[in-house]
Design an enzyme around this catalytic site. Sequence first.
Site, PDB file in Angstrom:
ATOM      1  N   ASP A  30       0.846  -1.196   0.000  1.00 24.08           N
ATOM      2  CA  ASP A  30       0.000   0.000   0.000  1.00 24.08           C
ATOM      3  C   ASP A  30       0.881   1.246   0.000  1.00 24.08           C
ATOM      4  O   ASP A  30       1.681   1.445   0.914  1.00 24.08           O
ATOM      5  CB  ASP A  30      -0.909  -0.027   1.235  1.00 24.08           C
ATOM      6  CG  ASP A  30      -1.664   1.268   1.447  1.00 24.08           C
ATOM      7  OD1 ASP A  30      -1.895   1.985   0.453  1.00 24.08           O
ATOM      8  OD2 ASP A  30      -2.025   1.558   2.611  1.00 24.08           O
ATOM      9  N   ASN A  32      -0.367   4.529  -0.295  1.00 27.81           N
ATOM     10  CA  ASN A  32      -1.014   5.784   0.124  1.00 27.81           C
ATOM     11  C   ASN A  32      -1.625   5.733   1.518  1.00 27.81           C
ATOM     12  O   ASN A  32      -2.308   6.668   1.932  1.00 27.81           O
ATOM     13  CB  ASN A  32      -2.068   6.210  -0.903  1.00 27.81           C
ATOM     14  CG  ASN A  32      -3.184   5.177  -1.071  1.00 27.81           C
ATOM     15  OD1 ASN A  32      -3.284   4.230  -0.291  1.00 27.81           O
ATOM     16  ND2 ASN A  32      -4.013   5.362  -2.094  1.00 27.81           N
ATOM     17  N   ASP A  34      -4.063   3.903   2.821  1.00 30.39           N
ATOM     18  CA  ASP A  34      -5.491   3.627   3.029  1.00 30.39           C
ATOM     19  C   ASP A  34      -5.742   2.188   3.457  1.00 30.39           C
ATOM     20  O   ASP A  34      -6.885   1.780   3.644  1.00 30.39           O
ATOM     21  CB  ASP A  34      -6.309   3.971   1.783  1.00 30.39           C
ATOM     22  CG  ASP A  34      -6.013   3.059   0.593  1.00 30.39           C
ATOM     23  OD1 ASP A  34      -5.100   2.210   0.700  1.00 30.39           O
ATOM     24  OD2 ASP A  34      -6.695   3.204  -0.452  1.00 30.39           O
ATOM     25  N   ASP A  38      -1.956  -1.259  -3.775  1.00 28.37           N
ATOM     26  CA  ASP A  38      -2.291  -0.486  -4.971  1.00 28.37           C
ATOM     27  C   ASP A  38      -1.150  -0.551  -5.979  1.00 28.37           C
ATOM     28  O   ASP A  38      -0.108  -1.167  -5.743  1.00 28.37           O
ATOM     29  CB  ASP A  38      -2.616   0.961  -4.595  1.00 28.37           C
ATOM     30  CG  ASP A  38      -1.578   1.590  -3.674  1.00 28.37           C
ATOM     31  OD1 ASP A  38      -0.378   1.309  -3.869  1.00 28.37           O
ATOM     32  OD2 ASP A  38      -1.959   2.354  -2.761  1.00 28.37           O
ATOM     33  N   ASP A 107      -5.685 -10.252 -15.531  1.00 25.44           N
ATOM     34  CA  ASP A 107      -6.699 -11.251 -15.227  1.00 25.44           C
ATOM     35  C   ASP A 107      -7.925 -10.956 -16.090  1.00 25.44           C
ATOM     36  O   ASP A 107      -8.480  -9.854 -16.023  1.00 25.44           O
ATOM     37  CB  ASP A 107      -7.079 -11.187 -13.743  1.00 25.44           C
ATOM     38  CG  ASP A 107      -7.355 -12.568 -13.167  1.00 25.44           C
ATOM     39  OD1 ASP A 107      -8.070 -13.334 -13.822  1.00 25.44           O
ATOM     40  OD2 ASP A 107      -6.849 -12.863 -12.074  1.00 25.44           O
ATOM     41  N   ASP A 216     -10.057 -16.277 -16.090  1.00 29.14           N
ATOM     42  CA  ASP A 216     -10.783 -16.792 -14.935  1.00 29.14           C
ATOM     43  C   ASP A 216     -11.894 -17.747 -15.378  1.00 29.14           C
ATOM     44  O   ASP A 216     -12.688 -17.411 -16.261  1.00 29.14           O
ATOM     45  CB  ASP A 216     -11.368 -15.610 -14.157  1.00 29.14           C
ATOM     46  CG  ASP A 216     -11.964 -16.004 -12.835  1.00 29.14           C
ATOM     47  OD1 ASP A 216     -11.220 -16.489 -11.965  1.00 29.14           O
ATOM     48  OD2 ASP A 216     -13.197 -15.819 -12.660  1.00 29.14           O
ATOM     49  N   GLU A 265      -7.858 -20.728 -16.538  1.00 26.47           N
ATOM     50  CA  GLU A 265      -8.251 -21.433 -15.316  1.00 26.47           C
ATOM     51  C   GLU A 265      -9.458 -22.292 -15.655  1.00 26.47           C
ATOM     52  O   GLU A 265     -10.480 -21.788 -16.115  1.00 26.47           O
ATOM     53  CB  GLU A 265      -8.594 -20.440 -14.208  1.00 26.47           C
ATOM     54  CG  GLU A 265      -8.974 -21.139 -12.905  1.00 26.47           C
ATOM     55  CD  GLU A 265      -9.714 -20.227 -11.933  1.00 26.47           C
ATOM     56  OE1 GLU A 265      -9.499 -20.371 -10.719  1.00 26.47           O
ATOM     57  OE2 GLU A 265     -10.518 -19.388 -12.388  1.00 26.47           O
ATOM     58  N   HIS A 338      -4.212 -17.172  -5.033  1.00 27.40           N
ATOM     59  CA  HIS A 338      -5.116 -16.363  -4.223  1.00 27.40           C
ATOM     60  C   HIS A 338      -6.363 -17.121  -3.778  1.00 27.40           C
ATOM     61  O   HIS A 338      -7.095 -16.641  -2.913  1.00 27.40           O
ATOM     62  CB  HIS A 338      -5.535 -15.116  -5.007  1.00 27.40           C
ATOM     63  CG  HIS A 338      -6.362 -15.432  -6.218  1.00 27.40           C
ATOM     64  ND1 HIS A 338      -5.850 -16.111  -7.299  1.00 27.40           N
ATOM     65  CD2 HIS A 338      -7.653 -15.185  -6.509  1.00 27.40           C
ATOM     66  CE1 HIS A 338      -6.787 -16.255  -8.215  1.00 27.40           C
ATOM     67  NE2 HIS A 338      -7.894 -15.714  -7.755  1.00 27.40           N
ATOM     68  N   ASP A 339      -6.617 -18.291  -4.358  1.00 21.67           N
ATOM     69  CA  ASP A 339      -7.795 -19.089  -4.017  1.00 21.67           C
ATOM     70  C   ASP A 339      -7.460 -20.321  -3.184  1.00 21.67           C
ATOM     71  O   ASP A 339      -8.353 -21.101  -2.858  1.00 21.67           O
ATOM     72  CB  ASP A 339      -8.516 -19.549  -5.290  1.00 21.67           C
ATOM     73  CG  ASP A 339      -9.333 -18.454  -5.951  1.00 21.67           C
ATOM     74  OD1 ASP A 339      -9.753 -17.515  -5.244  1.00 21.67           O
ATOM     75  OD2 ASP A 339      -9.562 -18.535  -7.169  1.00 21.67           O
TER      76      ASP A 339
END
Length: 564
Positions: A30, A32, A34, A38, A107, A216, A265, A338-339
């Site tokens: 990150d 910034n 928040d 990003d 993606d 995907d 995928e 990520h899954d």
Amino acid sequence: MTLNEEALQPAPAWWTDAVVYQIYPRSFADSNGDGVGDLGGIRQHLDHLQDLGVDVVWLSPIYRSPQADNGYDISDYRDIDPLFGTLEEFDLLLAEMHERGIKLVMDLVVNHTSDEHPWFVESASSPDSPKRDWYVWRDGVDRSPADGRTEPNLWRSAFSGPAWSRADADPSGQYYLHLFAAKQPDLNWENPEVRDAVYEMMNWWLDRGVDGFRMDVINFIAKVQSDLTGSSEHFRMGPQIHDHLQEMNRRVFAARDAELITVGEMPGVTVDDARLFTGADRLELDMVFQFEHVDLDRGPGSKFDNVPLALRDLKASLSRWQTGLAESGWNSLYLGNHDQPRSVSRFGDDGRHRVESATLLATILHLQRGTPYVYQGDEIGMTNAAFSRIDQYRDIESINWFGEELEAGRDPAELLEALRYRSRDNARTPVQWTPGENAGFTTGTPWIGVNPNHDTVNVETDRAAGSRSIFDYYRRLIALRHESPLVALGCFDLLEPEHPALYAFTRTGDEGRLLVAANVGGDDLEVPLLVEGPWGAGSLLLGNYDSSGPAAVLRPWEVRVLRA
């Protein structure tokens, strides 16, 4: 083979000796404050990727999105979500990657959109809308005896609950199909206008300079439309899937150079299917993501029904894909993304032998035939999240499943234990850059909790760990693939398929032979093979222990790579 015949052989595709690194942007870095990763955060760490030696970065979705499923619900395919930055920042990132010799893969999520995408908003406005047929709409079915449900069929969403919903704005009372969340309506790929719009969008990104797509659940686009009021789940691998992908190739990729990469995928794909999808003469995809090996520890119930994994089953599965795609097609190699849970927690020992098992798993993955994928944080041995309360989770799939099972009367402690092992959030905690506050991920409040072990497991500490640096080991593995035709293209042969702890295989080619021998367990393992035949006189090319042990014994989670 004569010299003339050899000269006529096509050169291997560039991605045969390449390594891909997956970035899940909201959890990478990150810039910034928040609390959400990003594009600026990625730019700040490009040196990390260059030092690692990866050739390609695959970005999980950064398009404009309501974020119902962390960006896999897209409301505008041609814009960057403000959460991550702007198109101008994307262009800077792309240029800086290319300057470092790193390709960027987007993606591609085109089985479904967000329900806030203008296409769906218009589709749901009226049965007479010009875009009505851009999505899959069906009348309800009155079942008797009444069970309180009238959906067109009994399909279930991957995120719990029915796969059909009504749209508030739609006056017809019809249902739309969503194989994932209700906010992710499925596109109707039978409509040529949908395909035209998708191909136009893909070309727009390629014209901007991106280097390919990870697609995907791309096999879900081919649904058997005639079965949409039945109860069988014919929503994937319909007979038109090859037509769709070949048309995509003609309309998007054919006129471009060969430096692009496409990976699909495909849940449920078989070796025979993959041979068709990835055969060079088929002009469909370069490689597919298959799920066979990551479903081995899934029980007969749901995804969260966990069962022990036997090493012989894992070896058999991966070896079947090595053999099946040896002559035609190509493998993608992965253990985590990520899954999936963190690979070192799932397949290794994330406690006492975390370093050894992380490097062992990397070795047996990267030294097989195919294109390896590194998921962010694997290069320092990041582990599962260690969450203990449901309010710590952010994943829609995990939260929905917990709520549904809790309502059915199951013990919450049992449900939390299943999530602790299987939830997608295990892979989504922030990358651990430093031992400091929030692991150096953000100066704000992270969108999801940082793993409490970040004080010892982090990039800064690992890269200073000398011979026990997982990062440095990954770097050597990646360099070996770049340098050795044996690793990229050599023949694969599995040894000792029934052994419960030894994972051993050879790679053979014109340049000689390599042996990979790994002890997948916490006890010493005698391996006579190491001192027999050509391997007894072989040279140690790579290993994950920094001191010599008995020649015929592999120590806990030890792996050796020998050249004959």
